[in-house]
Design an enzyme around this catalytic site. Sequence first.
Site, PDB file in Angstrom:
ATOM      1  N   ASP A  51      -8.753  19.739 -18.685  1.00  0.00           N
ATOM      2  CA  ASP A  51      -9.643  18.579 -18.412  1.00  0.00           C
ATOM      3  C   ASP A  51     -10.356  18.033 -19.261  1.00  0.00           C
ATOM      4  N   ASN A  52     -10.625  16.754 -19.849  1.00  0.00           N
ATOM      5  CA  ASN A  52     -11.665  16.515 -20.772  1.00  0.00           C
ATOM      6  C   ASN A  52     -13.032  15.849 -20.358  1.00  0.00           C
ATOM      7  N   LEU A  53     -13.214  16.259 -19.360  1.00  0.00           N
ATOM      8  CA  LEU A  53     -14.440  15.775 -18.417  1.00  0.00           C
ATOM      9  C   LEU A  53     -14.848  14.711 -18.676  1.00  0.00           C
ATOM     10  N   SER A  62       0.857   5.772  -8.005  1.00  0.00           N
ATOM     11  CA  SER A  62      -0.244   5.231  -6.977  1.00  0.00           C
ATOM     12  C   SER A  62       0.617   4.099  -6.399  1.00  0.00           C
ATOM     13  N   ALA A  63       0.134   3.779  -5.257  1.00  0.00           N
ATOM     14  CA  ALA A  63       0.536   2.471  -4.371  1.00  0.00           C
ATOM     15  C   ALA A  63       0.577   1.169  -5.149  1.00  0.00           C
ATOM     16  N   THR A  64      -0.261   1.430  -6.129  1.00  0.00           N
ATOM     17  CA  THR A  64      -0.679  -0.068  -7.024  1.00  0.00           C
ATOM     18  C   THR A  64       0.709  -0.202  -7.771  1.00  0.00           C
ATOM     19  N   TYR A 124      -3.695  -1.068 -15.254  1.00  0.00           N
ATOM     20  CA  TYR A 124      -3.849   0.315 -14.710  1.00  0.00           C
ATOM     21  C   TYR A 124      -2.372   0.568 -14.185  1.00  0.00           C
ATOM     22  N   LYS A 161       0.777   3.318 -14.815  1.00  0.00           N
ATOM     23  CA  LYS A 161       1.549   4.089 -13.952  1.00  0.00           C
ATOM     24  C   LYS A 161       3.071   4.008 -13.608  1.00  0.00           C
ATOM     25  N   TYR A 181       0.304   7.812  -4.287  1.00  0.00           N
ATOM     26  CA  TYR A 181      -0.784   8.059  -3.431  1.00  0.00           C
ATOM     27  C   TYR A 181      -1.036   6.540  -2.948  1.00  0.00           C
ATOM     28  N   ASN A 195      -4.848   5.580  -0.130  1.00  0.00           N
ATOM     29  CA  ASN A 195      -6.097   5.420  -0.608  1.00  0.00           C
ATOM     30  C   ASN A 195      -6.744   6.944  -0.159  1.00  0.00           C
ATOM     31  N   ASP A 222      -6.974  -8.469  -4.993  1.00  0.00           N
ATOM     32  CA  ASP A 222      -6.797  -7.745  -3.638  1.00  0.00           C
ATOM     33  C   ASP A 222      -5.607  -8.327  -2.740  1.00  0.00           C
TER      34      ASP A 222
HETATM   35  P1  NAD Z   1     -10.767  11.320 -11.140  1.00  0.00           P
HETATM   36  O1  NAD Z   1     -11.067  10.578 -12.264  1.00  0.00           O
HETATM   37  O2  NAD Z   1     -11.621  11.987 -10.238  1.00  0.00           O
HETATM   38  O3  NAD Z   1      -9.703  12.405 -12.042  1.00  0.00           O
HETATM   39  C1  NAD Z   1      -9.049  12.469 -13.261  1.00  0.00           C
HETATM   40  C2  NAD Z   1      -9.582  13.513 -14.086  1.00  0.00           C
HETATM   41  O4  NAD Z   1      -8.575  13.568 -15.248  1.00  0.00           O
HETATM   42  C3  NAD Z   1     -10.944  13.804 -14.314  1.00  0.00           C
HETATM   43  O5  NAD Z   1     -11.542  14.876 -14.083  1.00  0.00           O
HETATM   44  C4  NAD Z   1     -10.863  13.056 -15.849  1.00  0.00           C
HETATM   45  O6  NAD Z   1     -12.036  13.706 -16.569  1.00  0.00           O
HETATM   46  C5  NAD Z   1      -9.545  13.704 -16.380  1.00  0.00           C
HETATM   47  N1  NAD Z   1      -8.884  13.160 -17.612  1.00  0.00           N
HETATM   48  C6  NAD Z   1      -8.644  11.760 -17.674  1.00  0.00           C
HETATM   49  N2  NAD Z   1      -8.298  11.568 -18.753  1.00  0.00           N
HETATM   50  C7  NAD Z   1      -7.736  12.650 -19.470  1.00  0.00           C
HETATM   51  C8  NAD Z   1      -7.268  13.253 -20.493  1.00  0.00           C
HETATM   52  N3  NAD Z   1      -6.898  12.164 -21.480  1.00  0.00           N
HETATM   53  N4  NAD Z   1      -7.121  14.466 -20.848  1.00  0.00           N
HETATM   54  C9  NAD Z   1      -7.609  15.405 -20.123  1.00  0.00           C
HETATM   55  N5  NAD Z   1      -8.279  15.026 -18.747  1.00  0.00           N
HETATM   56  C10 NAD Z   1      -8.409  13.609 -18.534  1.00  0.00           C
HETATM   57  O7  NAD Z   1      -9.493  10.743 -10.587  1.00  0.00           O
HETATM   58  P2  NAD Z   1      -8.496  11.172  -9.169  1.00  0.00           P
HETATM   59  O8  NAD Z   1      -9.062  10.048  -8.150  1.00  0.00           O
HETATM   60  O9  NAD Z   1      -8.869  12.523  -8.891  1.00  0.00           O
HETATM   61  O10 NAD Z   1      -7.180  10.826  -9.550  1.00  0.00           O
HETATM   62  C11 NAD Z   1      -6.360  11.677 -10.033  1.00  0.00           C
HETATM   63  C12 NAD Z   1      -4.958  10.924 -10.368  1.00  0.00           C
HETATM   64  O11 NAD Z   1      -4.325  10.063  -9.203  1.00  0.00           O
HETATM   65  C13 NAD Z   1      -5.230  10.015 -11.381  1.00  0.00           C
HETATM   66  O12 NAD Z   1      -3.993   9.890 -12.441  1.00  0.00           O
HETATM   67  C14 NAD Z   1      -5.142   8.459 -10.773  1.00  0.00           C
HETATM   68  O13 NAD Z   1      -4.793   7.493 -11.571  1.00  0.00           O
HETATM   69  C15 NAD Z   1      -4.159   8.916  -9.588  1.00  0.00           C
HETATM   70  N6  NAD Z   1      -4.465   8.234  -8.291  1.00  0.00           N
HETATM   71  C16 NAD Z   1      -5.739   7.964  -7.689  1.00  0.00           C
HETATM   72  C17 NAD Z   1      -6.017   7.291  -6.500  1.00  0.00           C
HETATM   73  C18 NAD Z   1      -7.300   7.190  -6.029  1.00  0.00           C
HETATM   74  O14 NAD Z   1      -7.650   6.175  -5.035  1.00  0.00           O
HETATM   75  N7  NAD Z   1      -8.378   8.030  -6.344  1.00  0.00           N
HETATM   76  C19 NAD Z   1      -5.037   6.789  -5.976  1.00  0.00           C
HETATM   77  C20 NAD Z   1      -3.622   6.652  -6.655  1.00  0.00           C
HETATM   78  C21 NAD Z   1      -3.471   7.379  -7.589  1.00  0.00           C
HETATM   79  C1  UD1 Z   2      -8.174  -0.252  -5.576  1.00  0.00           C
HETATM   80  C2  UD1 Z   2      -7.573  -0.786  -6.652  1.00  0.00           C
HETATM   81  C3  UD1 Z   2      -5.945   0.002  -6.630  1.00  0.00           C
HETATM   82  C4  UD1 Z   2      -6.349   1.448  -6.731  1.00  0.00           C
HETATM   83  C5  UD1 Z   2      -6.792   1.782  -5.331  1.00  0.00           C
HETATM   84  C6  UD1 Z   2      -7.120   3.275  -5.102  1.00  0.00           C
HETATM   85  C7  UD1 Z   2      -8.051  -2.946  -6.995  1.00  0.00           C
HETATM   86  C8  UD1 Z   2      -7.979  -4.553  -7.117  1.00  0.00           C
HETATM   87  N1  UD1 Z   2      -7.407  -2.163  -6.682  1.00  0.00           N
HETATM   88  O1  UD1 Z   2      -7.358  -0.764  -4.297  1.00  0.00           O
HETATM   89  O2  UD1 Z   2      -5.346  -0.487  -7.736  1.00  0.00           O
HETATM   90  O3  UD1 Z   2      -4.874   2.071  -6.591  1.00  0.00           O
HETATM   91  O4  UD1 Z   2      -8.242   1.139  -5.390  1.00  0.00           O
HETATM   92  O5  UD1 Z   2      -7.986   3.877  -6.221  1.00  0.00           O
HETATM   93  O6  UD1 Z   2      -9.322  -2.676  -7.387  1.00  0.00           O
HETATM   94  N2  UD1 Z   2     -13.654  -3.522  -0.273  1.00  0.00           N
HETATM   95  C9  UD1 Z   2     -14.971  -4.223   0.096  1.00  0.00           C
HETATM   96  N3  UD1 Z   2     -15.793  -3.989  -0.431  1.00  0.00           N
HETATM   97  C10 UD1 Z   2     -16.211  -3.028  -1.510  1.00  0.00           C
HETATM   98  C11 UD1 Z   2     -15.148  -2.354  -1.783  1.00  0.00           C
HETATM   99  C12 UD1 Z   2     -13.839  -2.666  -1.455  1.00  0.00           C
HETATM  100  O7  UD1 Z   2     -14.961  -4.941   1.184  1.00  0.00           O
HETATM  101  O8  UD1 Z   2     -17.244  -3.051  -1.898  1.00  0.00           O
HETATM  102  C13 UD1 Z   2     -12.397  -3.804   0.632  1.00  0.00           C
HETATM  103  C14 UD1 Z   2     -11.443  -4.112  -0.332  1.00  0.00           C
HETATM  104  O9  UD1 Z   2     -11.433  -5.833  -0.422  1.00  0.00           O
HETATM  105  C15 UD1 Z   2     -10.269  -3.632   0.217  1.00  0.00           C
HETATM  106  C16 UD1 Z   2     -10.555  -2.338   0.994  1.00  0.00           C
HETATM  107  O10 UD1 Z   2     -12.043  -2.528   0.949  1.00  0.00           O
HETATM  108  O11 UD1 Z   2      -9.898  -4.342   1.271  1.00  0.00           O
HETATM  109  C17 UD1 Z   2     -10.404  -1.117   0.038  1.00  0.00           C
HETATM  110  O12 UD1 Z   2     -10.866  -1.309  -1.293  1.00  0.00           O
HETATM  111  P1  UD1 Z   2     -10.755  -0.092  -2.303  1.00  0.00           P
HETATM  112  O13 UD1 Z   2     -11.098   1.008  -1.938  1.00  0.00           O
HETATM  113  O14 UD1 Z   2     -11.309  -0.729  -3.758  1.00  0.00           O
HETATM  114  O15 UD1 Z   2      -9.137   0.136  -2.523  1.00  0.00           O
HETATM  115  P2  UD1 Z   2      -7.942  -0.777  -2.769  1.00  0.00           P
HETATM  116  O16 UD1 Z   2      -8.184  -2.164  -2.685  1.00  0.00           O
HETATM  117  O17 UD1 Z   2      -6.566  -0.377  -2.009  1.00  0.00           O
END
Ligand code: NAD
Ligand code: UD1
Length: 338
Positions: free
Chosen positions: A33-35, A126-128, A150, A154, A178, A180, A296
């Site tokens: 991890d690069n922190l 991601s579901a995105t 973003y 993915k 994933y 949310n 959204d």
């Molecule tokens: P996070 O930011 O908490 O964790 C990602 C980690 O990767 C961090 O510790 C960061 O320091 C490290 N990192 C980033 N770039 C790096 C690099 N180039 N080299 C080494 N380390 C690096 O995020 P998370 O929520 O734990 O997400 C983990 C993964 O899941 C990500 O790839 C994210 O895109 C994916 N994901 C997250 C969500 C979400 O909502 N959290 C949803 C769908 C997918």
């Molecule tokens: C967001 C990202 C998506 C990513 C996902 C998980 C955007 C447009 N999409 O999606 O790409 O994969 O997070 O990390 O950023 N909401 C509020 N008030 C707030 C924040 C959110 O009402 O302050 C609402 C949003 O409109 C949404 C729901 O809460 O309806 C969830 O939002 P969020 O947690 O940001 O997740 P996603 O929208 O699913």
Amino acid sequence: MDRNILVTGGTGFIGSHTVVELLEIGDNVIIVDNLSNSNPSVLEKIEMITGRKPIFYHCDVTDRKALTNVFASHEIHTVIHFAGLKAVAESVAEPLKYYHNNVVGSIILMQVMEQFHVHNLIFSSSATVYGGNNIMPLTEASPTGPVNPYGMTKLAVENICRDLCSSDQNWHIALLRYFNPVGAHVSGLIGEDPLGIPNNLFPIITQVAIGKRDKLFVYGNDYPTQDGTGVRDYIHVVDLALGHIKTLPFVEENPGVHIFNLGTGKGYSVMDVIKAFERVNDLTVPHVISSRRAGDVAECYSNPDKANRILRWNANLGLEDMCRDGWRFQKQITNHKA
Ligand code: NAD
Ligand code: UD1
């Protein structure tokens, strides 16, 4: 199990919870991890929870030399690749940074894996990646079509994995989409502690509840949903971590590329989440209705049948657990910082 699992991004939110579950079942964990979005204190917390220490390399996945050194030092069984940048708005403002980190980083990782004959990979998608106009619930066959850089990174990595598996039968890759992820470990020691202003609903709710922010803006109450607010498939981060544990033997046994949705299959609205959080934790979350957020969708939730059936994985924790555990973690970090 005693396998050597390399976890990139292992000090991050989802990575740290997965590292805990890996250590709990006896695997050895090597974190890279690069922190850039995490704190090294997570390593101590992991040790407090599990009584075991992961090996840690402060290293960037785009740094081929450093990564080669890690692979030369350990016989890696499987790589779980979490390392990535994930802030949608930032990806719109700085696309090159996102493509470099997420796509180039993944390519370098896979090249180094190939060099060391390591072919088992679990990738955090991601579901995105799904398009915005899909019929709910989303299955793995639903059309893709991300609407921001973003999401494009993915999908690009998913496509690279697919091409790689077509070119070489040795590769075994699982792409986990994933929904949310929210909540925290039941210990309250690890969870989501975003640097800067959080983008997602859940960390904003916990920060409003603790008084770090005045109020929550509900982004729109005129969607075609039950109460007009956006609906999402919130999944407890520990359930998500356990999804990776269930994917490990599958990936080992199955060559090729395999896609799985990791979600609960249940959609909750923003108001459902606020009300559950208030009820479970006996507090109020001040909120006001504001306009919709650009980009959204009204609803996004999974059909998780494929993962349920093939991985024998189910999300067992509910919205109340997510609210309780997320709040316990927020209180813990706030006390610690005070
Ligand atoms: P996070 O930011 O908490 O964790 C990602 C980690 O990767 C961090 O510790 C960061 O320091 C490290 N990192 C980033 N770039 C790096 C690099 N180039 N080299 C080494 N380390 C690096 O995020 P998370 O929520 O734990 O997400 C983990 C993964 O899941 C990500 O790839 C994210 O895109 C994916 N994901 C997250 C969500 C979400 O909502 N959290 C949803 C769908 C997918
Ligand atoms: C967001 C990202 C998506 C990513 C996902 C998980 C955007 C447009 N999409 O999606 O790409 O994969 O997070 O990390 O950023 N909401 C509020 N008030 C707030 C924040 C959110 O009402 O302050 C609402 C949003 O409109 C949404 C729901 O809460 O309806 C969830 O939002 P969020 O947690 O940001 O997740 P996603 O929208 O699913």
